[in-house]
Design an enzyme around this catalytic site. Structure first.
Site, short mmCIF file in Angstrom:
data_model
loop_
_atom_site.label_atom_id
_atom_site.label_comp_id
_atom_site.label_asym_id
_atom_site.label_seq_id
_atom_site.Cartn_x
_atom_site.Cartn_y
_atom_site.Cartn_z
N ARG A 42 35.96 40.61 61.86
CA ARG A 42 34.88 41.32 61.03
C ARG A 42 35.13 42.83 60.94
O ARG A 42 34.86 43.34 59.73
CB ARG A 42 33.53 40.90 62.09
CG ARG A 42 32.36 41.72 61.21
CD ARG A 42 30.94 41.21 61.60
NE ARG A 42 30.80 41.02 63.00
CZ ARG A 42 30.73 41.58 64.19
NH1 ARG A 42 30.93 43.00 63.96
NH2 ARG A 42 30.79 40.93 65.39
N TYR A 76 20.30 43.52 37.19
CA TYR A 76 20.55 42.03 37.84
C TYR A 76 19.61 41.38 38.35
O TYR A 76 19.06 42.20 39.33
CB TYR A 76 22.15 42.05 38.62
CG TYR A 76 22.34 40.41 38.97
CD1 TYR A 76 22.89 39.83 38.07
CD2 TYR A 76 22.19 40.35 40.41
CE1 TYR A 76 23.35 38.71 38.61
CE2 TYR A 76 22.58 39.11 40.97
CZ TYR A 76 23.04 38.34 39.96
OH TYR A 76 23.42 36.82 40.36
N ASP A 126 26.54 49.71 39.47
CA ASP A 126 27.07 48.32 39.35
C ASP A 126 28.27 48.12 38.42
O ASP A 126 27.88 48.13 36.99
CB ASP A 126 26.18 47.17 39.31
CG ASP A 126 26.50 45.62 39.36
OD1 ASP A 126 27.60 45.39 38.89
OD2 ASP A 126 25.73 44.82 39.85
N LYS A 183 33.19 37.69 39.16
CA LYS A 183 33.23 37.71 37.62
C LYS A 183 34.51 38.18 37.37
O LYS A 183 35.50 37.46 37.72
CB LYS A 183 31.92 38.61 37.24
CG LYS A 183 30.79 38.67 37.96
CD LYS A 183 29.95 37.02 37.73
CE LYS A 183 28.88 37.11 38.61
NZ LYS A 183 27.89 37.70 38.63
C1 LIG Z 1 26.97 38.35 39.53
C2 LIG Z 1 26.26 39.49 39.50
C3 LIG Z 1 25.93 40.14 40.55
C4 LIG Z 1 25.82 39.37 41.97
O1 LIG Z 1 27.03 39.06 42.39
P1 LIG Z 1 27.28 37.69 43.47
O2 LIG Z 1 28.67 37.71 43.51
O3 LIG Z 1 26.65 36.60 42.62
O4 LIG Z 1 26.50 37.74 44.79
C5 LIG Z 1 25.51 41.61 40.82
N1 LIG Z 1 25.36 42.19 39.62
C6 LIG Z 1 25.86 41.74 38.32
C7 LIG Z 1 26.01 42.52 37.30
C8 LIG Z 1 26.26 40.58 38.55
O5 LIG Z 1 26.60 40.00 37.18
#
Ligand SMILES: *Cc1c(COP(=O)(O)O)cnc(C)c1O
Length: 397
Positions: A51, A103, A175, A200
């Site tokens: 961890r 998001y 983000d 993504k």
């Molecule tokens: C999908 C997404 C998230 C969340 O990510 P997860 O891997 O699903 O927890 C956060 N920000 C954006 C812009 C996203 O597209």
């Protein structure tokens, strides 16, 4: 020649983890061990418990830190785990200025969870710097940006917002999921923490859920590392390996997908059944110039508006190539319905205030031939047109 002299594309493949020093293996070994034998009662080795630190996860953390131009990376079990852990840097009584079309999961975290711990927020349209400035309070400790935003692809001025934040000694979180460091490097524009859903584009194959964070400051790195270990939402080693594997093709995937997104945005812009197209690569996008200045491209995600919800239903029922799903940034094109998917966690009134209507669809371009995508979208729009015509004729009977 050190690695930093190479281009981004080359550094995706040739980083310090390209060869395993013990065996010469050209793929990072997956170290499953949860614990590590200590040879000395007084002096523990670098690794003691997975961890806290694991060699496979560490390789991914090093690679993303280098690609973002940071000094330390952290891998989490999901994008939301990365984002939520970063928010743990804040304390009760602190205030966050946050982009309004954030998001859906981040919206949920900020409005339903952080509020229970006494962390306040103000949502603003971050394309308007006056609104950002006006939202600052004496207890503002963080600015949270997402650019281009989701799903309306609004572009915020990263450098300007980071400067505002510095004036009040607040941190800037960004983000960077939509563009990745292949197209945008927020740390170089002044941001403190870059966050990713590596689910993504970074991994890119719709086969892993993962999150990443990168910082450029040693002290902040220590604080975030402490929280990663304290909260414990770390990425598993198999998944870390999948993200490492996906990263190797990031540039070629994103380049191709971005080309297709531009072609589709141009096509949809001139289509009579489409009310609006949101894509920062279109010259009529309100922040087209800004996007050109702060990023290397507009990315591979666009949104568009049909006449109404009925048209959306007909379109979705007839389109054949894209998967109709939550998520984005994969080898296959993904069509999403933000009102019922990414932004389902946002109440309808909040969604409507932000322009996320029930007739809005989001499209993440994959690696299909763009001509096939256009053919498919055209025929599905043809079906929308036919059904609207039939409806009109019905009215005249
Ligand atoms: C999908 C997404 C998230 C969340 O990510 P997860 O891997 O699903 O927890 C956060 N920000 C954006 C812009 C996203 O597209």
């Amino acid at each position: 020649m050190n690695n930093n002299e190479f281009t981004f594309e080359t550094r995706l493949l040739h980083n310090r983890h390209k060869i395993d020093p013990t065996t010469g293996a050209v793929s990072v070994p997956i170290q499953h061990a949860s614990t590590f034998h200590q040879y000395d009662i007084d002096q523990f080795g670098k690794y003691d418990y997975s961890r806290s630190l694991n060699p496979t996860r560490e390789a991914l953390e090093d690679v993303i830190a280098e690609l973002e131009g940071g000094i330390r990376g952290f891998a989490f079990s999901s994008g939301m785990a990365a984002i939520s852990t970063a928010f743990l840097l804040l304390s009760s009584g602190d205030h966050v200025v946050i982009t309004e079309d954030v998001y859906g999961g981040t919206f949920r975290m900020v409005t339903e969870v952080l509020t229970r711990f006494g962390i306040e927020h103000t949502f603003v349209d971050m394309t308007d710097l006056n609104q950002v400035q006006a939202a600052i309070q004496p207890n503002t400790k963080a600015f949270y940006m997402e650019t281009p935003s989701n799903p309306l692809l609004k572009v915020a001025d990263i450098r300007a917002i980071c400067n505002l934040a510095k004036e009040v000694q607040a941190l800037t979180f960004i983000d960077n999921t939509f563009l990745t460091p292949a197209l945008q490097k927020p740390l170089e524009l002044g941001a403190d923490i870059v966050l990713h859903s590596a689910t993504k584009f970074l991994s890119g194959h719709s086969d892993v859920v993962a999150g990443l964070a990168v910082v450029k400051d040693e002290e902040l790195g220590k604080r975030l590392g402490y929280l990663q270990n304290a909260f414990g939402a770390v990425l598993g080693v198999q998944d870390a390996w999948l993200v490492l594997r996906g990263l190797k093709t990031l540039s070629v995937r994103l380049e191709q997908s971005q080309k297709s997104a531009q072609i589709l945005a141009d096509f949809l812009s001139s289509h009579p059944m489409i009310k609006e197209v949101y894509y920062p690569g279109l010259k009529n996008h309100p922040q087209y110039e800004l996007q050109q200045v702060q990023a290397l491209g507009a990315g591979a995600v666009l949104s568009f508006e049909l006449a109404d919800e009925e048209a959306v239903r007909t379109f979705v029922a007839n389109v054949k190539i894209p998967v109709f799903a939550v998520s984005l940034g994969a080898v296959e094109s993904i069509l999403s319905y933000p009102a019922k998917m990414s932004h389902a966690a946002m109440p309808q009134t909040e969604r409507e205030k932000r322009g996320i209507s029930n007739s809005l669809l989001r499209f993440s371009a994959g690696l299909e031939n763009p001509n096939d995508l256009i053919l498919d979208i055209s025929q599905a729009l043809g079906k929308v047109s036919e059904s609207q015509l039939a409806l009109h004729q019905g009215e005249h009977l």
